[in-house]
Design a protein around this motif. Structure first.
Motif, PDB file in Angstrom:
ATOM      1  N   ILE A 127       0.640  -1.097  -0.183  1.00  0.00           N
ATOM      2  CA  ILE A 127       0.011   0.669  -0.039  1.00  0.00           C
ATOM      3  C   ILE A 127       0.644   1.471   0.004  1.00  0.00           C
ATOM      4  O   ILE A 127       0.619   1.806  -1.258  1.00  0.00           O
ATOM      5  N   CYS A 128       1.546   1.216   0.886  1.00  0.00           N
ATOM      6  CA  CYS A 128       2.319   2.577   1.337  1.00  0.00           C
ATOM      7  C   CYS A 128       3.795   3.017   0.156  1.00  0.00           C
ATOM      8  O   CYS A 128       4.900   3.751   0.184  1.00  0.00           O
ATOM      9  N   LYS A 184     -15.810  -9.883   1.131  1.00  0.00           N
ATOM     10  CA  LYS A 184     -17.023  -9.865  -0.361  1.00  0.00           C
ATOM     11  C   LYS A 184     -16.201  -8.170  -1.169  1.00  0.00           C
ATOM     12  O   LYS A 184     -16.576  -9.390  -2.972  1.00  0.00           O
ATOM     13  N   GLU A 185     -15.718  -7.757  -1.087  1.00  0.00           N
ATOM     14  CA  GLU A 185     -14.681  -6.522  -1.743  1.00  0.00           C
ATOM     15  C   GLU A 185     -14.062  -6.370  -2.026  1.00  0.00           C
ATOM     16  O   GLU A 185     -14.517  -5.359  -3.299  1.00  0.00           O
ATOM     17  N   GLN A 194      -8.821   1.475  -4.644  1.00  0.00           N
ATOM     18  CA  GLN A 194     -10.180   1.433  -5.232  1.00  0.00           C
ATOM     19  C   GLN A 194     -10.202   2.569  -4.243  1.00  0.00           C
ATOM     20  O   GLN A 194     -11.580   3.279  -4.681  1.00  0.00           O
ATOM     21  N   ARG A 195     -10.342   2.411  -3.194  1.00  0.00           N
ATOM     22  CA  ARG A 195     -10.983   3.151  -2.009  1.00  0.00           C
ATOM     23  C   ARG A 195     -10.489   4.262  -1.942  1.00  0.00           C
ATOM     24  O   ARG A 195      -9.317   4.804  -1.608  1.00  0.00           O
ATOM     25  N   GLU A 196     -11.755   5.133  -1.442  1.00  0.00           N
ATOM     26  CA  GLU A 196     -11.016   7.271  -1.265  1.00  0.00           C
ATOM     27  C   GLU A 196     -10.190   7.339   0.242  1.00  0.00           C
ATOM     28  O   GLU A 196      -9.486   7.623  -0.107  1.00  0.00           O
ATOM     29  N   ASP A 197     -10.227   5.783   1.028  1.00  0.00           N
ATOM     30  CA  ASP A 197      -9.939   6.590   2.484  1.00  0.00           C
ATOM     31  C   ASP A 197      -8.467   5.790   2.924  1.00  0.00           C
ATOM     32  O   ASP A 197      -7.616   6.359   2.912  1.00  0.00           O
ATOM     33  N   ILE A 198      -8.490   4.663   1.877  1.00  0.00           N
ATOM     34  CA  ILE A 198      -7.330   4.066   1.649  1.00  0.00           C
ATOM     35  C   ILE A 198      -6.260   4.788   1.015  1.00  0.00           C
ATOM     36  O   ILE A 198      -4.953   5.030   0.858  1.00  0.00           O
ATOM     37  N   GLN A 199      -6.494   5.294  -0.259  1.00  0.00           N
ATOM     38  CA  GLN A 199      -5.720   6.062  -1.338  1.00  0.00           C
ATOM     39  C   GLN A 199      -5.697   7.752  -0.917  1.00  0.00           C
ATOM     40  O   GLN A 199      -3.966   7.733  -0.686  1.00  0.00           O
TER      41      GLN A 199
END
Length: 222
Positions: A127-128, A184-185, A194-199
């Motif tokens: 991720i980072c 599930k997602e 793709q999640r805004e918070d993870i971005q």
């Protein structure tokens, strides 16, 4: 056309075309290679049976071998004419042979067993992207494995899939979604990103130095 299987087929097509040294003549310019490969991959893909379009490790028993597929009658005339006219192959039979090699390579890739997940370990957090101590995150959390199989969300071969994350990123993933939602997602790194918070977290975390404290502490204005 953006299915995972088609993209894999396209890569196999590119490998065959590039390995033939006439490819530069056919494209005229290296910048045109992508368009040339895309066109031929789409033409070749359209004539393949549905079982090949949907080929996976789980469906491998129903996927025909390359030499069992009737490519001669199924292949698009545009596919063979293009290869012949650009001098990549000599004749129609040679074009079919090339396509059969592509299908053989594609089938092997699409029907390959999933990796031994421990062998996927990376040097950087997925991720980072910092080169720091890593933990492994079960992309399908172990606590919901039984439910995942019962509901048919994923094949059992996917249950051991992991991502290699630093501890802060690992904690963040579990902070933004519950285990069932992750299973599930958000069962791949690509889906998580793709999640805004993870971005937002990724942008923040990637700038942080591992194991050091900032010299100044932010204080809200009074």
């Amino acid at each position: 056309m953006s299915s995972t299987q088609f993209l894999l087929f396209r890569d196999c097509m590119a490998q065959q075309l590039i390995s033939r040294q006439k490819i530069d003549t056919a494209t005229g310019d290296s910048s045109e290679l992508d368009d040339f490969v895309d066109f031929l991959a789409e033409e070749g893909w359209s004539g393949l049976p549905l079982s090949l379009h949907e080929a996976t490790y789980q469906s491998r028993a129903e996927v025909p071998e390359a030499d069992e597929v009737d490519l001669e009658s199924g292949v698009s005339p545009t596919f063979t004419d293009t290869l012949v006219s650009y001098g990549v192959v000599e004749d129609v039979d040679d074009a079919v042979k090339l396509l059969r090699k592509v299908v053989e390579a594609y089938r092997a890739e699409a029907c390959a067993p999933p990796p031994v997940w421990s062998s996927t370990r990376t040097k950087e957090c997925e991720i980072c992207e910092r080169e720091v101590p890593l933990t492994y995150h079960h992309l399908i959390p172990k606590s919901v494995h039984e439910k995942v199989v019962k509901k048919g969300w994923h094949d059992e071969s996917m249950l051991g899939s992991v991502a290699w994350l630093c501890r802060p990123c690992h904690s963040m993933v579990h902070h933004v979604a519950r285990c069932e939602e992750l299973a599930k997602e958000y069962y791949t790194i690509e889906l998580l990103l793709q999640r805004e918070d993870i971005q937002k977290w990724q942008k923040y975390a990637s700038k942080q130095r591992w194991g050091s404290r900032p010299k100044k502490v932010y204080r809200a204005p009074v």
